[in-house]
Write an enzyme that holds these catalytic residues in place. Structure first.
Site, PDB file in Angstrom:
ATOM      1  N   HIS A  87      35.298  28.949  48.676  1.00  0.00           N
ATOM      2  CA  HIS A  87      33.869  28.841  48.358  1.00  0.00           C
ATOM      3  C   HIS A  87      33.627  27.833  47.246  1.00  0.00           C
ATOM      4  CE1 HIS A  87      33.837  31.602  44.737  1.00  0.00           C
ATOM      5  NE2 HIS A  87      34.864  32.146  45.347  1.00  0.00           N
ATOM      6  N   ASP A  89      30.557  27.775  45.669  1.00  0.00           N
ATOM      7  CA  ASP A  89      29.549  28.292  44.730  1.00  0.00           C
ATOM      8  C   ASP A  89      30.244  28.972  43.559  1.00  0.00           C
ATOM      9  OD1 ASP A  89      30.352  30.456  46.463  1.00  0.00           O
ATOM     10  OD2 ASP A  89      28.614  31.610  45.786  1.00  0.00           O
ATOM     11  N   ASP A 120      37.829  30.106  40.071  1.00  0.00           N
ATOM     12  CA  ASP A 120      37.080  30.865  41.091  1.00  0.00           C
ATOM     13  C   ASP A 120      35.881  30.067  41.562  1.00  0.00           C
ATOM     14  OD1 ASP A 120      35.932  32.859  42.599  1.00  0.00           O
ATOM     15  OD2 ASP A 120      35.404  34.151  40.924  1.00  0.00           O
ATOM     16  N   GLU A 154      29.571  32.935  48.481  1.00  0.00           N
ATOM     17  CA  GLU A 154      30.543  34.018  48.291  1.00  0.00           C
ATOM     18  C   GLU A 154      30.176  34.883  47.105  1.00  0.00           C
ATOM     19  OE1 GLU A 154      34.090  36.271  47.204  1.00  0.00           O
ATOM     20  OE2 GLU A 154      32.974  34.885  45.962  1.00  0.00           O
ATOM     21  N   GLU A 155      29.711  34.242  46.036  1.00  0.00           N
ATOM     22  CA  GLU A 155      29.423  34.993  44.808  1.00  0.00           C
ATOM     23  C   GLU A 155      28.158  35.842  44.926  1.00  0.00           C
ATOM     24  OE1 GLU A 155      31.606  35.354  42.746  1.00  0.00           O
ATOM     25  OE2 GLU A 155      32.789  33.551  42.432  1.00  0.00           O
ATOM     26  N   THR A 316       8.428  51.971  17.590  1.00  0.00           N
ATOM     27  CA  THR A 316       8.369  53.346  18.095  1.00  0.00           C
ATOM     28  C   THR A 316       7.583  53.358  19.399  1.00  0.00           C
ATOM     29  OG1 THR A 316       6.556  53.616  16.526  1.00  0.00           O
ATOM     30  CG2 THR A 316       8.678  54.575  15.911  1.00  0.00           C
ATOM     31  N   ARG A 329      32.978  49.607  43.647  1.00  0.00           N
ATOM     32  CA  ARG A 329      34.052  48.915  44.357  1.00  0.00           C
ATOM     33  C   ARG A 329      34.625  49.929  45.333  1.00  0.00           C
ATOM     34  NH1 ARG A 329      34.253  43.280  43.668  1.00  0.00           N
ATOM     35  NH2 ARG A 329      33.221  42.979  41.685  1.00  0.00           N
ATOM     36  N   HIS A 428      34.313  34.621  36.069  1.00  0.00           N
ATOM     37  CA  HIS A 428      33.012  35.274  35.852  1.00  0.00           C
ATOM     38  C   HIS A 428      32.662  35.430  34.365  1.00  0.00           C
ATOM     39  CE1 HIS A 428      32.746  37.301  40.110  1.00  0.00           C
ATOM     40  NE2 HIS A 428      33.390  36.139  40.148  1.00  0.00           N
TER      41      HIS A 428
HETATM   42  N1  BES Z   1      37.591  35.348  43.623  1.00  0.00           N
HETATM   43  C1  BES Z   1      36.774  36.501  43.649  1.00  0.00           C
HETATM   44  C2  BES Z   1      37.436  37.686  44.326  1.00  0.00           C
HETATM   45  C3  BES Z   1      38.521  38.325  43.517  1.00  0.00           C
HETATM   46  C4  BES Z   1      38.277  38.734  42.230  1.00  0.00           C
HETATM   47  C5  BES Z   1      39.736  38.539  44.080  1.00  0.00           C
HETATM   48  C6  BES Z   1      39.287  39.337  41.496  1.00  0.00           C
HETATM   49  C7  BES Z   1      40.731  39.125  43.354  1.00  0.00           C
HETATM   50  C8  BES Z   1      40.504  39.521  42.051  1.00  0.00           C
HETATM   51  C9  BES Z   1      35.480  36.212  44.342  1.00  0.00           C
HETATM   52  O1  BES Z   1      34.985  34.933  44.112  1.00  0.00           O
HETATM   53  C10 BES Z   1      34.448  37.170  43.819  1.00  0.00           C
HETATM   54  O2  BES Z   1      34.176  37.171  42.660  1.00  0.00           O
HETATM   55  N2  BES Z   1      33.881  37.961  44.714  1.00  0.00           N
HETATM   56  C11 BES Z   1      32.808  38.829  44.387  1.00  0.00           C
HETATM   57  C12 BES Z   1      32.254  39.296  45.705  1.00  0.00           C
HETATM   58  C13 BES Z   1      30.995  40.070  45.645  1.00  0.00           C
HETATM   59  C14 BES Z   1      29.869  39.296  45.061  1.00  0.00           C
HETATM   60  C15 BES Z   1      30.656  40.595  47.008  1.00  0.00           C
HETATM   61  C16 BES Z   1      33.298  40.002  43.550  1.00  0.00           C
HETATM   62  O3  BES Z   1      34.401  40.503  43.746  1.00  0.00           O
HETATM   63  O4  BES Z   1      32.541  40.417  42.655  1.00  0.00           O
HETATM   64 ZN    ZN Z   2      34.098  35.127  41.989  1.00  0.00          ZN
END
Ligand code: BES
Ligand code: ZN
Length: 456
Positions: A87, A89, A120, A154-155, A316, A329, A428
């Protein structure tokens, strides 16, 4: 392979310089203000695919951000076809003040490249691009057929990708999918990830009185939405981390004894882990190790919470509204839609009548377990040994890549997750970075991988 490996070694610095251009584009998919930048990034990816020698390159528009595709299918029908996914993004950059250098001005420090998207996933996508370039530039061919798909959502949960795949099954038909969007287990520990968690992301909004009130005149007589929301959140989990939503664990695919044994053999240093995070104690579901909790078990976390007065000093006030973003998750077998419903029903059940509570689902994705006994995985082990000089370990990860499940169900292709990030590279977060040794060894590994795959 000699000339290909020499090309990769000779261009070690050059590849890093080129990566910077990709990292300069602020392709934050969640932010409407960056829509044009995301498009610009898709154009950049298209230009790169052309530059490295792929064919039939296209930007496919979707109701959201575009998908970019390119291929090279001249290896012959007797050679496997590999679909590479990544990805372009990236996540938002806040809090901006915590970055040492601006997030879209890539900087190299201490053998790492710092920028949003470096680990990432732009850096990892670039690994594949440069491996392909190294083959095509030096031999005019690739040992296997390659299809390359890079998405821009993806993000934000890959919201339009399933539909794109469904509509383009023939275009994407392949023997294996290869994804580099995960992390290595640790420095110098190359890894193949075989499990990802799913996700159900919710927003809970609580409204009390029709306007903010003087807390002296009304406090005690009118329920406070922040207090009510806090009570709701507290009832979702016990103080040991077990989730209390009715039916939440019903479909959980439990860890097998063999898996738990493998987890226990991974070179994990809990003390170092705690020191790195400056915490005194780990926390989580009883009966499970830290690694199991962080990747093999489901969780529930508040990602953000707001309401009431947040300025300097004291005011207040009994606020009219409060809200929270809460994500769960999930592990393989748990269906996001079912969990969203269980969450909503439970929150409604425990909400007091003195406030109005609305629950929205923001997005979700399924978890995945990928097979580890396929020829494609064996070839990956050989390639990693050559690229890193060490055998990889097998891991499960706690993050989500929703499309992996789709690849397995719609394309019926096993996915191989070869990640070159590191768990402490701040994906992130501020100061995201990618280790440049892993970037380089990643390019070598993928170049070897194409070769290894051609033997199966
Ligand atoms: N690269 C990550 C996925 C990831 C994170 C794999 C940590 C292994 C360890 C991916 O870009 C990501 O951040 N995905 C999101 C998906 C969500 C928005 C559906 C995530 O995991 O928060
Ligand atoms: Zn990510």
């Amino acid at each position: 392979m000699e000339n290909i490996l020499k090309y990769i070694n000779d261009n070690r610095e050059e590849f890093v310089d080129e990566l910077k251009e990709f990292l300069r584009i602020p392709s934050i998919s969640t932010n409407p203000d960056n829509k044009k930048d995301v498009r610009k990034c898709a154009e950049y990816v298209k230009a790169q695919l052309e530059k490295i020698g792929l064919e039939n390159i296209n930007i496919y528009d979707t109701p959201g951000h575009p998908v970019v595709y390119g291929e090279w299918l001249k290896a012959g029908v007797d050679k496997p076809t590999i679909l590479i996914y990544g990805h372009y993004d990236v996540q938002p950059v806040d809090p901006l003040e915590l970055w040492t250098d601006p997030p879209f001005e890539p900087t190299v420090r201490d053998g790492n490249i710092f920028a949003r998207g470096s680990a990432d996933d732009k850096g990892q996508v670039f690994i594949h691009m440069k491996s392909i370039e190294s083959h095509l530039k030096n031999t005019n061919k690739l040992p296997v057929n390659i299809k390359f798909i890079i998405e821009g959502e993806e993000e934000i949960g890959s919201v339009n990708l399933d539909n794109f795949i469904e509509k383009n099954k023939d275009l994407l038909k392949c023997d294996y999918v290869v994804v580099s969007d995960t992390a290595m287990f640790d420095h110098d520990v190359p890894s193949i990830c075989y499990g990802l968690r799913g996700l159900a992301y919710m927003q809970v909004e609580v409204t009390g009185p029709n306007r903010d009130l003087h807390s002296g005149s009304f406090g005690g007589a009118v329920n406070n939405p922040i207090n009510a929301l806090s009570h709701i959140i507290c009832k979702l989990k016990d103080d040991k981390g077990k989730i209390l939503i009715d039916g939440f664990y019903d479909d959980v695919l439990n860890l097998t004894d063999k898996e738990r044994l493998e987890y226990s053999k991974l070179p994990f240093d809990e003390k170092k882990y705690m020191e790195g995070l400056e915490i005194n104690e780990v926390f989580g579901e009883e009966g499970y190790s830290t690694l199991e909790r962080a990747s093999g078990r489901p969780t529930l976390d508040c990602n953000g919470i707001w309401g009431g007065f947040q300025g300097e000093g004291a005011k207040t006030v009994l606020p009219s509204k409060a809200a929270a973003k809460i994500s769960m998750r999930l592990v393989p077998n748990q269906e996001p839609e079912k969990i969203e419903k269980l969450f909503t029903d439970f929150v409604k059940k425990i909400s007091p009548d003195s406030v109005k509570v609305t629950v929205k689902s923001l997005h979700g994705g399924k978890g995945a377990i990928t097979p580890i006994d396929s020829p494609g995985v064996n070839a990956a082990v050989e390639a990693m040994k050559k690229g890193f000089g060490k055998s990889p370990v097998f891991t499960r990860e706690g993050g989500s890549i929703p499309v992996v499940n789709t690849f397995q169900t719609l394309l019926n292709a096993p996915t191989i997750l070869l990640g070159f990030g590191l768990p402490d590279e701040n994906a992130h977060s501020p100061d995201e970075h990618l280790n440049l040794n892993n970037f380089h060894n990643g390019i070598l590994s993928i170049a070897h991988y194409f070769n290894e795959l051609s033997k199966i």
